[in-house]
Design a protein around this motif. Structure first.
Motif, PDB file in Angstrom:
ATOM      1  N   LYS A  50       0.844  -1.193   0.000  1.00  0.00           N
ATOM      2  CA  LYS A  50       0.000   0.000   0.000  1.00  0.00           C
ATOM      3  C   LYS A  50       0.881   1.245   0.000  1.00  0.00           C
ATOM      4  O   LYS A  50       1.909   1.268   0.666  1.00  0.00           O
ATOM      5  CB  LYS A  50      -0.871  -0.015   1.276  1.00  0.00           C
ATOM      6  N   HIS A 106       0.738   5.570   0.382  1.00  0.00           N
ATOM      7  CA  HIS A 106       0.009   6.806   0.675  1.00  0.00           C
ATOM      8  C   HIS A 106       0.869   7.988   0.226  1.00  0.00           C
ATOM      9  O   HIS A 106       2.100   7.878   0.120  1.00  0.00           O
ATOM     10  CB  HIS A 106      -0.248   6.959   2.173  1.00  0.00           C
ATOM     11  N   TYR A 146      -1.239  12.399  -9.902  1.00  0.00           N
ATOM     12  CA  TYR A 146      -1.240  11.151  -9.134  1.00  0.00           C
ATOM     13  C   TYR A 146      -2.416  10.250  -9.528  1.00  0.00           C
ATOM     14  O   TYR A 146      -2.281   9.029  -9.537  1.00  0.00           O
ATOM     15  CB  TYR A 146      -1.272  11.465  -7.632  1.00  0.00           C
ATOM     16  N   ARG A 147      -3.561  10.837  -9.863  1.00  0.00           N
ATOM     17  CA  ARG A 147      -4.704  10.019 -10.321  1.00  0.00           C
ATOM     18  C   ARG A 147      -4.311   9.205 -11.541  1.00  0.00           C
ATOM     19  O   ARG A 147      -4.669   8.050 -11.672  1.00  0.00           O
ATOM     20  CB  ARG A 147      -5.907  10.898 -10.641  1.00  0.00           C
ATOM     21  N   GLY A 187      -2.803   6.019 -10.775  1.00  0.00           N
ATOM     22  CA  GLY A 187      -3.581   5.026 -10.038  1.00  0.00           C
ATOM     23  C   GLY A 187      -3.924   5.384  -8.606  1.00  0.00           C
ATOM     24  O   GLY A 187      -4.498   4.567  -7.883  1.00  0.00           O
ATOM     25  N   PHE A 188      -3.566   6.598  -8.163  1.00  0.00           N
ATOM     26  CA  PHE A 188      -3.900   6.993  -6.787  1.00  0.00           C
ATOM     27  C   PHE A 188      -5.321   7.548  -6.726  1.00  0.00           C
ATOM     28  O   PHE A 188      -5.801   8.160  -7.683  1.00  0.00           O
ATOM     29  CB  PHE A 188      -2.908   8.054  -6.291  1.00  0.00           C
ATOM     30  N   TYR A 189      -5.991   7.303  -5.609  1.00  0.00           N
ATOM     31  CA  TYR A 189      -7.343   7.832  -5.399  1.00  0.00           C
ATOM     32  C   TYR A 189      -7.361   8.735  -4.156  1.00  0.00           C
ATOM     33  O   TYR A 189      -6.504   8.609  -3.270  1.00  0.00           O
ATOM     34  CB  TYR A 189      -8.356   6.685  -5.242  1.00  0.00           C
ATOM     35  N   ASP A 237      -8.106  10.072  -0.616  1.00  0.00           N
ATOM     36  CA  ASP A 237      -8.235   9.250   0.588  1.00  0.00           C
ATOM     37  C   ASP A 237      -8.309  10.138   1.835  1.00  0.00           C
ATOM     38  O   ASP A 237      -7.588   9.902   2.803  1.00  0.00           O
ATOM     39  CB  ASP A 237      -7.034   8.289   0.663  1.00  0.00           C
ATOM     40  N   SER A 258      -4.074   7.554  -1.991  1.00  0.00           N
ATOM     41  CA  SER A 258      -3.535   6.213  -1.739  1.00  0.00           C
ATOM     42  C   SER A 258      -3.678   5.349  -2.980  1.00  0.00           C
ATOM     43  O   SER A 258      -4.472   5.662  -3.862  1.00  0.00           O
ATOM     44  CB  SER A 258      -4.304   5.521  -0.600  1.00  0.00           C
ATOM     45  N   ARG A 259      -2.925   4.272  -2.992  1.00  0.00           N
ATOM     46  CA  ARG A 259      -3.168   3.213  -3.984  1.00  0.00           C
ATOM     47  C   ARG A 259      -2.599   1.903  -3.469  1.00  0.00           C
ATOM     48  O   ARG A 259      -1.679   1.876  -2.649  1.00  0.00           O
ATOM     49  CB  ARG A 259      -2.600   3.535  -5.360  1.00  0.00           C
ATOM     50  N   LYS A 260      -3.192   0.806  -3.961  1.00  0.00           N
ATOM     51  CA  LYS A 260      -2.647  -0.511  -3.653  1.00  0.00           C
ATOM     52  C   LYS A 260      -1.454  -0.763  -4.559  1.00  0.00           C
ATOM     53  O   LYS A 260      -1.447  -0.302  -5.706  1.00  0.00           O
ATOM     54  CB  LYS A 260      -3.692  -1.599  -3.917  1.00  0.00           C
TER      55      LYS A 260
END
Ligand SMILES: CC(C)(COP(=O)(O)OP(=O)(O)OC[C@H]1O[C@@H](n2cnc3c(N)ncnc32)[C@H](O)[C@@H]1OP(=O)(O)O)[C@@H](O)C(=O)NCCC(=O)NCCS
Length: 135
Positions: A95, A97, A108-109, A112-114, A116, A131-133
């Motif tokens: 993970k 952040h 960042y989007r 793949g980041f959303y 949070d 964050s993103r996985k």
């Protein structure tokens, strides 16, 4: 580290007005688990930098992403982020952040980041937790 910090000083301290004493922290000075990346142009000149450090088991915090102003918009930031994510994956982190300056959330989007969490102020600049996985 010398090159990464030089780029960050130009971008964060001189361009954005972050106090120099806040720019360099313990993750630069003494954190053995922190990972730093530097991007170079074809001539070998450092043009971008970024880092992550470990916050809890299997989780990293990405930050200090900086590309020299004349070099922006040509994929260097994305390559830096990619390098940090790949390195973290290799080391088993699942993970990531970060606190995005609000002007950079779209950057960042695209990686793949959303969103949070709610926006916050840090070093006089508005930030959005994202964050993103990794796994
Ligand atoms: C944010 C930053 C690192 C991006 O680096 P960059 O090299 O310009 O980014 P890239 O060229 O790799 O952009 C990758 C993608 O994100 C998009 N993007 C980059 N910055 C953007 C922005 N501010 N707003 C919207 N989209 C952006 C690009 O258009 C590109 O999209 P595409 O893949 O569809 O072409 C750079 O602008 C910078 O150093 N800014 C000043 C320091 C800063 O604010 N750092 C962020 C701290 S959270």
């Amino acid at each position: 580290m010398r090159e990464a910090c030089a780029i960050r000083t130009v971008v964060f301290v001189h361009e954005q007005g972050v106090p120099p004493e806040e720019e360099i922290d313990e993750h630069d000075r003494t954190d053995p688990e922190a990972v730093h990346v530097v991007a170079r142009d074809a001539a070998g000149r450092a043009v971008g930098a970024g880092r992550y450090y470990v916050t809890e088991p299997f989780t990293i915090q990405i930050g200090r992403m900086a590309v020299l102003a004349p070099e922006r918009g040509s994929g260097i930031g994305a390559a830096l982020l990619d390098a940090l994510v790949s390195e973290a994956r290799k080391r088993g982190f699942v993970k990531a952040h970060l606190h995005a300056q609000t002007h950079a959330t779209e950057f960042y989007r695209k990686a793949g980041f959303y969103d949070d969490g709610a926006e916050m102020w840090d070093a006089g600049i508005r930030h959005r937790p994202m964050s993103r996985k990794l796994a």
